[in-house]
Design an enzyme around this catalytic site. Structure first.
Site, short mmCIF file in Angstrom:
data_model
loop_
_atom_site.label_atom_id
_atom_site.label_comp_id
_atom_site.label_asym_id
_atom_site.label_seq_id
_atom_site.Cartn_x
_atom_site.Cartn_y
_atom_site.Cartn_z
N LYS A 67 -27.68 3.13 -58.47
CA LYS A 67 -28.12 4.12 -57.50
C LYS A 67 -28.68 5.34 -58.24
O LYS A 67 -28.08 5.77 -59.25
CB LYS A 67 -26.90 4.52 -56.65
CG LYS A 67 -27.18 5.48 -55.51
CD LYS A 67 -25.88 5.70 -54.71
CE LYS A 67 -26.08 6.59 -53.50
NZ LYS A 67 -24.88 6.74 -52.68
N SER A 142 -25.52 5.31 -47.95
CA SER A 142 -26.74 5.81 -48.54
C SER A 142 -27.10 5.02 -49.80
O SER A 142 -28.18 5.17 -50.31
CB SER A 142 -26.55 7.28 -48.92
OG SER A 142 -25.52 7.39 -49.92
N SER A 166 -20.61 5.22 -47.98
CA SER A 166 -21.89 4.73 -48.50
C SER A 166 -21.83 3.53 -49.42
O SER A 166 -22.87 3.06 -49.89
CB SER A 166 -22.64 5.85 -49.20
OG SER A 166 -23.12 6.72 -48.22
N1 GLN Z 1 -22.85 9.10 -43.36
C1 GLN Z 1 -22.18 9.82 -44.41
C2 GLN Z 1 -22.88 11.13 -44.64
O1 GLN Z 1 -24.05 11.22 -44.32
C3 GLN Z 1 -22.21 8.96 -45.61
C4 GLN Z 1 -22.26 9.68 -46.91
C5 GLN Z 1 -21.91 8.89 -48.11
O2 GLN Z 1 -20.90 8.17 -48.12
N2 GLN Z 1 -22.71 9.08 -49.15
O3 GLN Z 1 -22.26 12.06 -45.09
#
Ligand code: GLN
Length: 486
Positions: A67, A142, A166
């Site tokens: 990532k 994400s 995520s």
């Molecule tokens: N939906 C969560 C957010 O937008 C996920 C974030 C994550 O785990 N990186 O904060």
């Protein structure tokens, strides 16, 4: 040789026994990634790392995708943001270093939502990643590129981060194994921070054993990271011999099956729970009363930490530099941040500053921190009676690209099942669990993920139970997306 859907450990065995060379493995995954990237939008950059002939490491150059939030020395690391589009770190993230030392090397950097915020994989400043199980669908967020890459057989494993879900959520939507350890097990050093008390690096793999193998390599004390735990955890290989679960008490919180859960997802999760029962586990129905406040608390704590972490990005020493003329310091900030940051980082910075402001701190941030403590207490109580908590990873299957991206509230509610464990710093795994027809198209079958959580620092138990269930579900052949066969 067809390597696309082999597990990391299977590939390692082929190299160790001399059936294939590590150069062939590297070239195979590199060319498969290059060939399929235009269909999936998985990566932001490939290379510049080139294969080197040194096979004295356990993982002899088996490739992975990373990532774009993990710093890698001299390789652009953008967090999928214009703000850091040309940022080249002069150092490696600790986890990258540990994987490199074990012989695993990154083919390059994967797409993600900007600075890991948001919920669909549509929020990168550069491209939209697609789900290999339906390329008109989101892969989840994400760590979208990492999940899609493993699901389409572009690599046997990928690195991601889980702040609210995520790793678990994209793993569920792309039908791979997504694992996050307890907070503090995997070092965050060199990982661009989003919300420092929640960020948790972890992996996407084809099966549970691979997840445990990588965890063994990566976890452990890091003197460069103050929240890292001061000892290393090692997984005992005897756990893989376990066949029955008669020693296991499973808790299925009723809160995870209430309104908002898609019927198809519910059915599959219930069948998996029945399977656990068949394997001997005792199923207990109790309640997790603070769960309903978790999303609200998260969306106060997370933006508060985002606003602090993103404050350093002003384009002065590094990062995006606007071409507009600046007359004073305020204009430098306005132009550089105004053009360099996308909508969601801006939204969270504003919200975070508000909840931390002197007038509203007690009403919002302090309250959310108190709720976080109650959620931790809830879990402590639960784990004094049971070994594992099981439920759906996400309420819906992957939706169509663009379908709810304009609805931040709906997007925020998506993480209701995963956020409580993030707030409590628990280890969690999402396991592929059959598929169901999508909400909008009765004919299209899409992946469902089962979430398993254990108490803090009980990763070994989590792997052990998840492995027994995974073996008995035996879904490997059906996990291959039909348009991405090798
Ligand atoms: N939906 C969560 C957010 O937008 C996920 C974030 C994550 O785990 N990186 O904060």
């Amino acid at each position: 040789m067809n390597l696309a859907y082999k597990s990391l450990l299977e590939i390692k065995e082929l190299i160790d026994s001399g059936e294939i060379s590590s150069r062939e493995v590297w070239e195979y995954f590199k060319s498969r990634s290059e060939e399929l990237n235009s269909d999936l939008g998985v990566f932001l950059s490939i290379g510049p790392k080139e294969f080197e002939e040194k096979n004295n490491t356990p993982l002899s150059w088996i490739p992975l995708w990373v990532k774009d939030i993990f710093c890698e020395k001299w390789i652009t690391t953008s967090g999928a943001s214009r703000m850091l589009e040309n940022y080249i770190p002069p150092y490696d993230a600790t986890l990258i270093k540990r994987l490199n030392e074990a012989g695993m090397n990154a083919l390059g950097k994967c797409n993600m939502d900007e600075f890991a915020m948001w919920s669909s994989g549509e929020n990168s400043a550069f491209l939209t990643t697609k789900n290999p199980h339906g390329t008109d669908r989101i892969p989840g967020w994400s760590s979208s590129g990492s999940a899609s890459a493993v699901a389409a057989g572009l690599v046997p494993a990928a690195l991601g981060t889980d702040t609210g879900w995520s790793i678990r959520q994209p793993a569920s939507m792309c039908w791979v194994v997504g694992f996050k350890p307890s907070y503090g097990r995997n070092s965050r050093f060199g990982v661009i921070p989003m919300a420092s008390s929640l960020d948790c690096p972890g992996t996407f793999t084809r099966d549970v054993k691979d997840a445990a193998y990588l965890y063994d390599i990566m976890n452990g004390e890091d003197k460069l990271e103050s929240s890292s735990l001061s000892w290393k955890d090692s997984i005992d290989s005897k756990i893989w011999e376990t066949k029955d679960l008669s020693w296991v008490k499973v808790w299925v919180p009723k809160e995870y099956f209430e309104q908002g859960l898609d019927v198809g997802v519910k059915e599959q999760i219930k069948s998996a729970i029945a399977k656990l029962k068949e394997l001997g586990a005792e199923i207990i129905d109790i309640s997790l009363p603070m769960t309903k406040y978790a999303v609200a608390a998260y969306y106060i704590i997370c933006p508060a930490e985002v606003t602090t972490n993103l404050a350093r990005l002003d384009g002065i020493r590094y990062g995006y530099n606007s071409e507009l003329p600046n007359n004073n310091l305020e204009e430098i900030y306005l132009h550089n941040r105004g053009e360099g940051l996308g909508n969601e980082p801006k939204r969270r910075s504003i919200l975070g500053s508000y909840v931390l402001s002197a007038w509203f701190y007690d009403a919002y941030f302090k309250k959310a921190a108190q709720i976080r403590t109650l959620i931790i207490e809830d879990f402590k109580k639960a784990f004094s009676e049971v070994d594992i908590i099981v439920g759906p990873t996400t309420p819906w299957v992957a939706w169509k690209i663009g379908e709810i991206s304009e609805d931040p509230l709906k997007m925020y509610l998506e993480d209701a099942y995963t956020i409580p464990a993030s707030l409590a710093g628990l280890p969690g795994i999402s396991l592929p669990c059959w598929f169901t027809t999508s909400n909008d198209n009765e004919k299209e079958s899409l992946p469902v993920g089962l979430q398993m959580l254990t108490n803090r620092l009980q990763e070994e138990k989590l792997f052990q139970i998840a492995h027994v269930l995974e073996q008995s579900l035996n879904l490997w052949d059906s996990l291959i997306p039909k348009n991405f066969q090798a």
